[in-house]
Motif scaffolding. Structure first.
Motif, short mmCIF file in Angstrom:
data_model
loop_
_atom_site.label_atom_id
_atom_site.label_comp_id
_atom_site.label_asym_id
_atom_site.label_seq_id
_atom_site.Cartn_x
_atom_site.Cartn_y
_atom_site.Cartn_z
N PRO A 167 0.83 -1.21 0.00
CA PRO A 167 0.00 0.00 0.00
C PRO A 167 0.86 1.26 0.00
N GLY A 168 0.33 2.30 -0.61
CA GLY A 168 1.05 3.56 -0.66
C GLY A 168 0.54 4.39 -1.82
N GLU A 169 1.25 5.48 -2.11
CA GLU A 169 0.90 6.33 -3.24
C GLU A 169 1.91 6.14 -4.36
N TYR A 170 1.41 5.98 -5.57
CA TYR A 170 2.27 5.66 -6.71
C TYR A 170 1.84 6.46 -7.95
N PRO A 171 2.81 6.74 -8.83
CA PRO A 171 2.43 7.31 -10.13
C PRO A 171 1.67 6.28 -10.95
N VAL A 172 1.01 6.77 -12.00
CA VAL A 172 0.18 5.91 -12.85
C VAL A 172 0.81 5.78 -14.23
#
Length: 545
Positions: free
Chosen positions: A26-31
């Motif tokens: 889990p976390g924040e990622y680019p697309v």
């Protein structure tokens, strides 16, 4: 983590479906976004790693069916909706749960084109793209080459897309008919590329539009070509091509156009590949382990740099990387190679159609006198010169032309065995002085390496259709060939082969001056072409080195 299937609505409330792959942590990622017309489950795995691999590198990966394809709603109109839909898809992807709000795009062929169309709309979340094997000018880089209709590839692709239309409509009989036709396209008429099958089963196919718009200045091309809509777009781009890809000229034109004005890095990689797959073999050649595609790892380095701010070394790398077809190694360049031009005169005793002992290539800086001569080529539409490898057919790649070059409707010009290595890198062209008895004719020019064991391995080809209002007049003709990077070793020789057909890669010229859609096999003429050689004729080969 299992993929999710999510839907979005475009500005006109058309539903577009996508598979979304998340990293396990889990976390924040680019697309990373890919938009394609072949069903999202394929995800371009014919040349790229599976989206789950990209997700494992720390990205949210979105594979979306474009409008009217796969399970997405709406009507599929080739390229027509990709600008607006591309903008909406990028901005939707940027707001997915867990997204950092920054988006990159990747994909080849149609999936490469959707990147250009999305970029043209300037969505704020789009930070970088990696277009591979695309057309900068849809007419000149895809549908036609040198004014000649790209018959075999256009028809095969049109049948494939028509089959998908039938599948979506639940028309099993039509789907089966098109499925079978795609594996054995009806190319019995080499002159007129109209398709009775498509006219009957898919009257709305783009194929009919392409065939009935032979004028490159037609409004049809201006509304769809990236040439006209990318003029003020500027993003970091990783451009990817193949020496035997039919859209290489588009990849090169796009790179050079954007690189000439961009404030951002523009990198270009070209491998020894046909349109697909991107492996070590291309036709009869095995280019070794170095030829296996490094593009997946390269794209991750690119995206890590521009979407994550990592120092991956991209910023310090040379912007141009070519695979050398002679040394089987990658070569780096500080810019697109536009160095010195090596020129070779064409010389002959007038019998270049009768065997490889008669036509010669001589460096233009030679002190040797090359007398004027005329080589005569007779094109018979009953037995047009067939395609053999190259970039405009399936299968593409290197073909051994040793047998083909013995035909008397093929002119050959060959250097002596090289006493020093000859390295080519960049653009290639051929200038010919010709006269004909027809109002229209075609010329195909092929460059090959002649091996000491007699193999003739073609590595670059070009094609052009010529209209002339003055039959029998001597006219200058310039043919642009596929760019290349090729080192010829001592003991090999360089050969130019010239013919008036390359069937069925291109529709055969009937000699009447009529457009392909209106041409008739019954009216096809025997065409006589005279090629003037010698120093005074200025017929020559131009090679970047």
């Amino acid at each position: 983590m299992p993929k999710q299937t999510l839907s979005m609505e475009t500005r006109d409330r058309t539903r577009l479906d996508a598979d979304v792959y998340y990293p396990d942590v889990p976390g924040e990622y680019p697309v990373l976004l890919m938009r394609q017309p072949y069903g999202r489950a394929i995800a371009s795995t014919v040349v790229y790693a599976h989206p789950s691999w990209y997700a494992a590198q720390g990205y949210i990966v979105v594979i979306q069916d474009v409008r009217g394809r796969g399970s997405s709603a709406g009507e599929f109109r080739l390229f027509a909706d990709e600008v607006a839909d591309g903008y909406d898809a990028v901005q939707w992807a940027a707001h997915l749960p867990g997204s950092t709000g920054e988006v990159g795009m990747y994909g080849f062929s149609y999936q490469g084109m959707t990147q250009l169309y999305a970029a043209a709309s300037k969505p704020p979340a789009l930070k970088t793209i990696c277009p591979a094997m695309v057309a900068y000018d849809l007419y000149a880089d895809w549908a036609y080459e040198g004014g000649a209709f790209c018959y075999q590839l256009n028809l095969g692709w049109a049948i494939q897309l028509a089959a998908e239309t039938a599948r979506r409509a639940g028309d099993a009989d039509t789907y089966k008919t098109l499925y079978a036709a795609a594996r054995n396209p009806d190319l019995r008429d080499p002159v007129c590329p109209r398709s009775e099958l498509l006219e009957r089963l898919e009257p709305h196919s783009f194929y009919h539009d392409w065939l009935h718009n032979p004028d490159p200045q037609a409004e049809y091309w201006k509304t769809l070509s990236p040439t006209y809509i990318l003029k003020d777009v500027d993003l970091p781009m990783l451009h990817i091509g193949g020496w035997f890809d039919t859209y290489l000229r588009g990849t090169m034109r796009l790179y050079r156009a954007i690189a000439s004005r961009s404030q951002y890095p523009q990198h270009l990689w070209v491998g020894p590949w046909a349109h697909l797959p991107w492996g070590r073999r291309a036709g009869v050649m095995d280019y070794g382990p170095e030829a296996s595609s490094p593009i997946d790892e390269l794209q991750i380095r690119w995206f890590d740099h521009f979407l994550k701010g990592k120092n991956t070394g991209i910023g310090n790398a040379n912007p141009v990387c070519f695979f050398d077809l002679g040394s089987y190694q990658w070569r780096n360049f500080s810019a697109y190679p536009e160095g010195s031009i090596q020129e070779f005169w064409l010389g002959s005793d007038g019998l270049a159609a009768m065997g490889d002992r008669h036509g010669i290539l001589i460096p233009t800086n030679t002190a040797q006198e090359i007398p004027a001569a005329i080589d005569t080529l007779v094109h018979d539409p009953w037995r047009p010169v067939p395609v053999l490898g190259g970039h405009a057919t399936v299968p593409a790649g290197v073909g051994d032309r040793a047998s083909l070059d013995t035909r008397t409707d093929v002119l050959t010009y060959t250097t002596p065995c090289l006493e020093a290595p000859l390295t080519l890198a960049g653009d290639l062209s051929v200038e010919l002085m010709c006269a004909t008895d027809a109002s229209s004719f075609d010329l195909c020019a092929v460059l090959s390496e002649v091996k000491p064991d007699g193999r003739v391995l073609a590595f670059s080809q070009g094609y052009i259709r010529i209209e002339t209002a003055t039959p029998h007049a001597i006219i200058p003709i310039q043919i642009s060939l596929q760019s290349t990077c090729m080192s010829l070793p001592v003991g090999s020789a360089l050969r130019l082969s010239v013919s008036a057909a390359c069937s069925p890669a291109y529709a055969v010229n009937p000699g009447t001056g009529t457009p392909p859609a209106d041409s008739s096999l019954m009216q096809a003429q025997v065409i006589t072409i005279q090629l003037h050689t010698g120093q005074g004729a200025v017929s020559k080969v131009n090679l970047s080195s």
